[in-house]
Design an enzyme around this catalytic site. Sequence first.
Site, PDB file in Angstrom:
ATOM      1  N   GLY A  60      35.253  50.853  43.857  1.00 47.65           N
ATOM      2  CA  GLY A  60      35.547  49.454  44.121  1.00 47.65           C
ATOM      3  C   GLY A  60      35.371  49.075  45.577  1.00 47.65           C
ATOM      4  O   GLY A  60      35.937  49.722  46.462  1.00 47.65           O
ATOM      5  N   GLU A  63      44.944  25.532  44.647  1.00 55.46           N
ATOM      6  CA  GLU A  63      43.855  25.367  45.602  1.00 55.46           C
ATOM      7  C   GLU A  63      42.605  24.814  44.934  1.00 55.46           C
ATOM      8  O   GLU A  63      41.901  23.967  45.501  1.00 55.46           O
ATOM      9  CB  GLU A  63      43.567  26.702  46.289  1.00 55.46           C
ATOM     10  CG  GLU A  63      44.704  27.153  47.195  1.00 55.46           C
ATOM     11  CD  GLU A  63      44.437  28.469  47.901  1.00 55.46           C
ATOM     12  OE1 GLU A  63      44.969  28.652  49.014  1.00 55.46           O
ATOM     13  OE2 GLU A  63      43.719  29.315  47.339  1.00 55.46           O
ATOM     14  N   ASP A 111      44.326  45.141  43.022  1.00 54.23           N
ATOM     15  CA  ASP A 111      44.644  44.470  41.765  1.00 54.23           C
ATOM     16  C   ASP A 111      44.732  45.425  40.589  1.00 54.23           C
ATOM     17  O   ASP A 111      45.124  45.017  39.491  1.00 54.23           O
ATOM     18  CB  ASP A 111      43.587  43.400  41.460  1.00 54.23           C
ATOM     19  CG  ASP A 111      43.711  42.188  42.368  1.00 54.23           C
ATOM     20  OD1 ASP A 111      44.755  42.056  43.035  1.00 54.23           O
ATOM     21  OD2 ASP A 111      42.757  41.387  42.418  1.00 54.23           O
TER      22      ASP A 111
END
Length: 429
Positions: A11, A168, A299
């Site tokens: 990742g 947002e 995450d």
Amino acid sequence: MAETYEVIVVGGGFAGIEAAKKLGRAGVRTLLVDVHGYHQFQPLLYQLATAQIGVSELARPLRSIFRNQPSVRVLTARVSAVDPERRSITLSDGTVYEADDALIVACGAEANFFNTPGARENAYPLYSATDATRLGSELVALLDQADKDTGQKSMNVAVVGAGPTGVETAGAIADAINYVVPKLFAGGLAKRCSVALVDMVDRTLGGFSEKSQAYAASRLVERGVRLKLGSAVTEVRKDGLSFADGATMDADLVIWAGGLKAGPLLRESGMPQGRGGRVDVGKDLTAPGYDGRVYVLGDAANITDDRDERLPQLGSVAKQSGAWAARNILAQRAGRPTEPFGYKDRGYMAMIGRGSAVAELGRSRRLVRGPAAFMVWLAVHLALLSGASQKARALVSWIFTYLSHTRQHVFVGSPEQAAVEEGADRPAA
């Protein structure tokens, strides 16, 4: 026979990058694998989707990041399997790599649709640059269609999820309608556009203080955003939403910001999973049961602080966890014990729109809002961007957008093309 490295990092997000950089500086032979050849700054994806910045501002080539660290090899490939027992990974072409010292799994997450009927098929997630480009292309296509329609067609957007990403995104689209659409289209199109923000909870910005929640809600309403809170979405249709309270909502475009979950790579790894399918890691960020040699970060992990409170899925948590994991690996290599993760809590912040933001700074959550928080948000995100050229381009884009009330970035390709690319590129790592 599998090729071996001292450390393998799966990742190229915040956590993986920070870990590999620290290991590279120490001369550790490291393999960094990601399905993309670039690092993407996910907190600004909604700005990419609304053409406030371009891809080059939030994406940076991985090989550029590590060009001065020869001990780090960057490999662009899809990881199809992770074996924590062997500390090995298998690529989609069958190639196997093994780690002598440690395996770091920081493969991110994917949108969690919570098994909501129609959500996967009809809603637009916002977790990658491809997602953002696809969403931006669809927004422009819908505006074009509404502008050409002699029957005065409207464009209704619904954002599911009133957390920071949803707030947002809704604020940015509302600003585009209020400031940009009147200058690009004639015939009162802006008056025929609407934005709604929906969530099953009865407030915006869960996790923030009540003052921040109230401020965000009031500023969104001032921008024309309709709030529907306190009722769960039970179905996402092509033409709108259905809710648990029996209500319905028309929507030409549904954006899903309703949460994240671990991807298939973790689900099929055999590692024990907790909330959201993420791995409940130990205090030193290692997965339980693998001799302290497998780290799960960002995450992909449920990480707790020194008060045993679960930390949110934030870029700051990911960055710090990556650097800390590398520090523990270097300690293990030197025969020293690992240390519990020492997270430095810098607080939370969210952009609501032009000139409006909320920031709760530090562990004491000192509240700043309005233009001051807007400037704090810009400064923090500018500092967090990877690469000097990315920072410079983002700053220029922000200044131009703020002063001119226009957008200088365009989307190349149709939403359908982006969807095909996304399906081909949906990352296993």
